[in-house]
Motif scaffolding. Structure first.
Motif, PDB file in Angstrom:
ATOM      1  N   UNK A 162       0.802  -1.215   0.000  1.00  0.00           N
ATOM      2  CA  UNK A 162       0.000   0.000   0.000  1.00  0.00           C
ATOM      3  C   UNK A 162       0.840   1.272   0.000  1.00  0.00           C
ATOM      4  N   UNK A 163       1.915   1.286   0.777  1.00  0.00           N
ATOM      5  CA  UNK A 163       2.676   2.518   0.966  1.00  0.00           C
ATOM      6  C   UNK A 163       4.148   2.422   0.581  1.00  0.00           C
ATOM      7  N   UNK A 164       4.611   1.289   0.138  1.00  0.00           N
ATOM      8  CA  UNK A 164       6.020   1.148  -0.227  1.00  0.00           C
ATOM      9  C   UNK A 164       6.903   1.063   1.003  1.00  0.00           C
ATOM     10  N   UNK A 165       8.156   1.532   0.853  1.00  0.00           N
ATOM     11  CA  UNK A 165       9.098   1.495   1.975  1.00  0.00           C
ATOM     12  C   UNK A 165       8.676   2.472   3.049  1.00  0.00           C
ATOM     13  N   UNK A 166       8.874   2.060   4.293  1.00  0.00           N
ATOM     14  CA  UNK A 166       8.545   2.900   5.432  1.00  0.00           C
ATOM     15  C   UNK A 166       9.600   2.718   6.512  1.00  0.00           C
ATOM     16  N   UNK A 167       9.843   3.771   7.246  1.00  0.00           N
ATOM     17  CA  UNK A 167      10.819   3.754   8.330  1.00  0.00           C
ATOM     18  C   UNK A 167      10.144   4.290   9.581  1.00  0.00           C
ATOM     19  N   UNK A 168      10.206   3.540  10.655  1.00  0.00           N
ATOM     20  CA  UNK A 168       9.648   3.959  11.938  1.00  0.00           C
ATOM     21  C   UNK A 168      10.723   3.858  12.995  1.00  0.00           C
ATOM     22  N   UNK A 169      10.684   4.784  13.942  1.00  0.00           N
ATOM     23  CA  UNK A 169      11.532   4.689  15.121  1.00  0.00           C
ATOM     24  C   UNK A 169      10.616   4.654  16.323  1.00  0.00           C
ATOM     25  N   UNK A 170      11.021   3.872  17.302  1.00  0.00           N
ATOM     26  CA  UNK A 170      10.232   3.798  18.526  1.00  0.00           C
ATOM     27  C   UNK A 170      11.164   3.896  19.723  1.00  0.00           C
ATOM     28  N   UNK A 171      10.580   4.216  20.869  1.00  0.00           N
ATOM     29  CA  UNK A 171      11.377   4.272  22.084  1.00  0.00           C
ATOM     30  C   UNK A 171      10.803   3.300  23.110  1.00  0.00           C
ATOM     31  N   UNK A 172      11.522   3.044  24.183  1.00  0.00           N
ATOM     32  CA  UNK A 172      11.072   2.047  25.156  1.00  0.00           C
ATOM     33  C   UNK A 172       9.702   2.331  25.768  1.00  0.00           C
ATOM     34  N   UNK A 173       9.246   3.588  25.720  1.00  0.00           N
ATOM     35  CA  UNK A 173       7.933   3.905  26.287  1.00  0.00           C
ATOM     36  C   UNK A 173       6.799   3.422  25.404  1.00  0.00           C
ATOM     37  N   UNK A 174       7.125   3.024  24.175  1.00  0.00           N
ATOM     38  CA  UNK A 174       6.093   2.575  23.251  1.00  0.00           C
ATOM     39  C   UNK A 174       5.695   3.625  22.244  1.00  0.00           C
ATOM     40  N   UNK A 175       6.231   4.840  22.356  1.00  0.00           N
ATOM     41  CA  UNK A 175       5.944   5.875  21.368  1.00  0.00           C
ATOM     42  C   UNK A 175       6.689   5.569  20.078  1.00  0.00           C
ATOM     43  N   UNK A 176       6.076   5.900  18.948  1.00  0.00           N
ATOM     44  CA  UNK A 176       6.745   5.692  17.669  1.00  0.00           C
ATOM     45  C   UNK A 176       6.360   6.790  16.700  1.00  0.00           C
ATOM     46  N   UNK A 177       7.183   6.955  15.669  1.00  0.00           N
ATOM     47  CA  UNK A 177       6.919   7.946  14.636  1.00  0.00           C
ATOM     48  C   UNK A 177       7.493   7.451  13.324  1.00  0.00           C
ATOM     49  N   UNK A 178       6.833   7.794  12.232  1.00  0.00           N
ATOM     50  CA  UNK A 178       7.333   7.469  10.897  1.00  0.00           C
ATOM     51  C   UNK A 178       8.238   8.586  10.397  1.00  0.00           C
ATOM     52  N   UNK A 179       9.265   8.218   9.636  1.00  0.00           N
ATOM     53  CA  UNK A 179      10.246   9.170   9.128  1.00  0.00           C
ATOM     54  C   UNK A 179      10.552   8.887   7.673  1.00  0.00           C
TER      55      UNK A 179
END
Length: 138
Positions: free
Chosen positions: A31-48
């Motif tokens: 659907x969206x091709x390549x994707x990059x996400x980063x997350x932290x130990x708290x469970x928060x994440x964001x796409x970049x």
């Protein structure tokens, strides 16, 4: 399952086990091709579109913010990655002894993973001006 659903699931699990370090999931979906996400130990994440973690990540992020563009080619992406590493690694010069390079890309409709040989990596470092060619011996 889309990549974002997978990352959200990983982050939910990480929230329960906050003693684990950060994770850098990336992937491909139809659907969206390549994707990059980063997350932290708290469970928060964001796409970049481009991101860096670890030592000197703020300097790396600054270079990426300035030089990344949406229509970047594979060759330009490799050049940008090597530039970021050359400016942020605690090393006087980059060589294949201190660095490995791999690419994830789509070819003939299939996702491919390719590791760059040490010889090819040294050629790329010289080509992109990250390091000087070896001195000739007489």
């Amino acid at each position: 399952m889309t990549v974002e659903q997978l990352v959200q699931s990983l982050c939910d699990t990480k929230q329960g086990y906050a003693q684990f370090g950060g994770l850098r999931p990336f992937g491909w979906d139809k659907n969206y091709g390549f994707q990059l996400y980063m997350s932290d130990p708290s469970g928060n994440y964001a796409g970049w579109k481009a991101a860096a973690i670890g030592a000197n990540n703020q300097a790396a992020q600054s270079i990426l913010k300035q030089d990344y563009k949406d229509d970047i080619t594979r060759e330009e992406a490799v050049q940008l990655a090597l530039k970021v590493l050359s400016k942020t690694m605690d090393s006087t010069s980059l060589t294949s002894e201190k660095l490995e390079l791999a690419e994830v890309f789509v070819s003939s409709g299939k996702v491919k993973y390719q590791i760059c040989s040490p010889e090819s990596l040294n050629q790329l470092l010289v080509k992109f001006g990250v390091t000087q060619p070896p001195a000739e011996t007489s």
